[in-house]
Scaffold this active site. Structure first.
Site, PDB file in Angstrom:
ATOM      1  N   ASP A   1      56.852-128.434  25.946  1.00 45.61           N
ATOM      2  CA  ASP A   1      56.793-127.163  26.670  1.00 45.61           C
ATOM      3  C   ASP A   1      55.360-126.648  26.581  1.00 45.61           C
ATOM      4  OD1 ASP A   1      59.535-127.701  26.449  1.00 45.61           O
ATOM      5  OD2 ASP A   1      60.044-125.574  26.377  1.00 45.61           O
TER       6      ASP A   1
ATOM      7  N   LYS B   1      59.307-123.282  33.814  1.00 48.61           N
ATOM      8  CA  LYS B   1      59.980-122.402  32.844  1.00 48.61           C
ATOM      9  C   LYS B   1      59.389-121.006  32.948  1.00 48.61           C
ATOM     10  CE  LYS B   1      60.311-122.020  27.763  1.00 48.61           C
ATOM     11  NZ  LYS B   1      60.001-122.703  26.488  1.00 48.61           N
TER      12      LYS B   1
ATOM     13  N   LYS C   1      64.027-123.731  33.772  1.00 45.86           N
ATOM     14  CA  LYS C   1      64.390-123.199  32.458  1.00 45.86           C
ATOM     15  C   LYS C   1      64.011-121.723  32.347  1.00 45.86           C
ATOM     16  CE  LYS C   1      63.498-123.762  27.478  1.00 45.86           C
ATOM     17  NZ  LYS C   1      62.823-124.577  26.439  1.00 45.86           N
TER      18      LYS C   1
END
Length: 330
Positions: free
Chosen positions: A167, A230, A266
């Site tokens: 991430d 995300k 996400k």
């Protein structure tokens, strides 16, 4: 996990289910066509919770699906191997065994466990043989302001340590100044450093100023090869919201329609209630379709969410609510 993982041991990894987004050259004309009608977006988002309500067995099924899509996360300065091991045990057995048996859902796990770099090794050890991948936050998380070579090196080290998902955080200043080439080049370098590990691009949407910036940053990151986009680090003052999610999902849909590559989504930060999880899943179903309702294309960045879902499932099975402290995640 080891380098010789079997397919069953990596069944939750997106790259085993979909052709991986290879990215494409930066198309500035396409980027500048990304716009956002705030009033229409907010009106659509506000209508969703009231229009989409599921009950009884259907609600239990939606909540079980939400569990399978959770990135169970600990990103605290006082994390220890013991705490991570407890979190991984919860990832393997997210709901009490008798409840899962009553629901016919034995074997249900979360989508991944997300930690800082130093906690990758204990997480990998605790999850060995489970099929649950380890995700690591990287690139100077959460601000992304460390020297660029160090951010790239951090990705490389996390992949070596066993992380199968990375991430990353983008440089918000590239979005705020409209330097889309710099954002593209940065994202491309991060993607290359990840190698076979798949990369989630954290946009930190609460710091991007406008929904139009969110739309354009989403498109640029996908053009540069992001496997997921995300919303947030969870450390900003504003994290995942339904309007931002709507903008990002529509960017994903447009990218898929134009390229044929599915990019995951996400939302992270602020999603702590079971009813909110169902609302987000309903939005995914309406905007992207059923294919995205699987952990290889959809994740919740959450920790406290699991406890509330487990509590709701216990109520569904037993007819009684238990105290929230009985459902700690670590």
């Amino acid at each position: 996990m080891t380098e010789t993982m079997s397919r069953s041991e990596t069944s939750l990894l997106p790259q085993l289910h979909e052709p991986r987004n290879p990215g494409m050259p930066l198309d500035m004309d396409r980027v500048m066509r990304c716009t956002a009608n705030r009033s229409a977006i907010e009106r659509r988002a506000a209508s969703l919770p009231g229009r989409r309500s599921v009950k009884k067995d259907y609600q239990a099924a939606w909540l079980a699906r939400a569990i399978s899509c959770i990135d169970l996360t600990t990103l605290a300065g006082d994390d220890t191997p013991g705490r991570v091991a407890r979190l991984c045990a919860k990832a393997r057995q997210p709901v009490r065994a008798d409840i899962l048996e009553a629901l016919g859902l034995e074997g249900l796990t979360v989508g991944a466990v997300c930690v800082y770099h130093d906690m990758i090794a204990p997480a990998v050890a605790a999850l060995e043989g489970s099929g649950i991948p380890v995700a690591a936050v990287s690139t100077g998380f959460p601000a992304g302001l460390s020297p660029f070579p160090l951010r790239v090196a951090e990705i490389t080290e996390s992949v070596k340590a066993g992380a199968r998902e990375i991430d990353i955080v983008i440089s918000r200043r590239h979005v705020l100044t409209g330097d889309w080439q710099a954002l593209y080049d940065e994202m491309r370098a991060f993607r290359e450093a990840c190698g076979e590990a798949h990369v989630k691009a954290i946009l930190a949407t609460g710091e991007l100023g406008t929904l139009q910036n969110v739309a354009r940053a989403s498109m640029v990151c996908m053009m540069a090869g992001a496997d997921f986009i995300k919303t947030s680090t969870g450390k900003e003052s504003v994290n995942a919201t339904l309007p931002v999610s709507l903008v990002m999902m529509r960017a994903i849909r447009e990218f898929y329609e134009e390229t044929g590559y599915r990019v995951g989504y996400k939302p992270a930060g602020g999603i702590s209630k079971a009813k909110d999880a169902v609302t987000y899943l309903a939005l995914v179903k309406e905007e992207l379709g059923d294919r995205w309702l699987r952990p290889d294309l959809y994740r919740f960045g959450a920790s406290s969410l699991l406890g509330d879902i487990e509590r709701q499932l216990e109520h569904h099975v037993t007819g009684a609510y238990s105290a929230s402290w009985r459902h700690a995640t670590s």
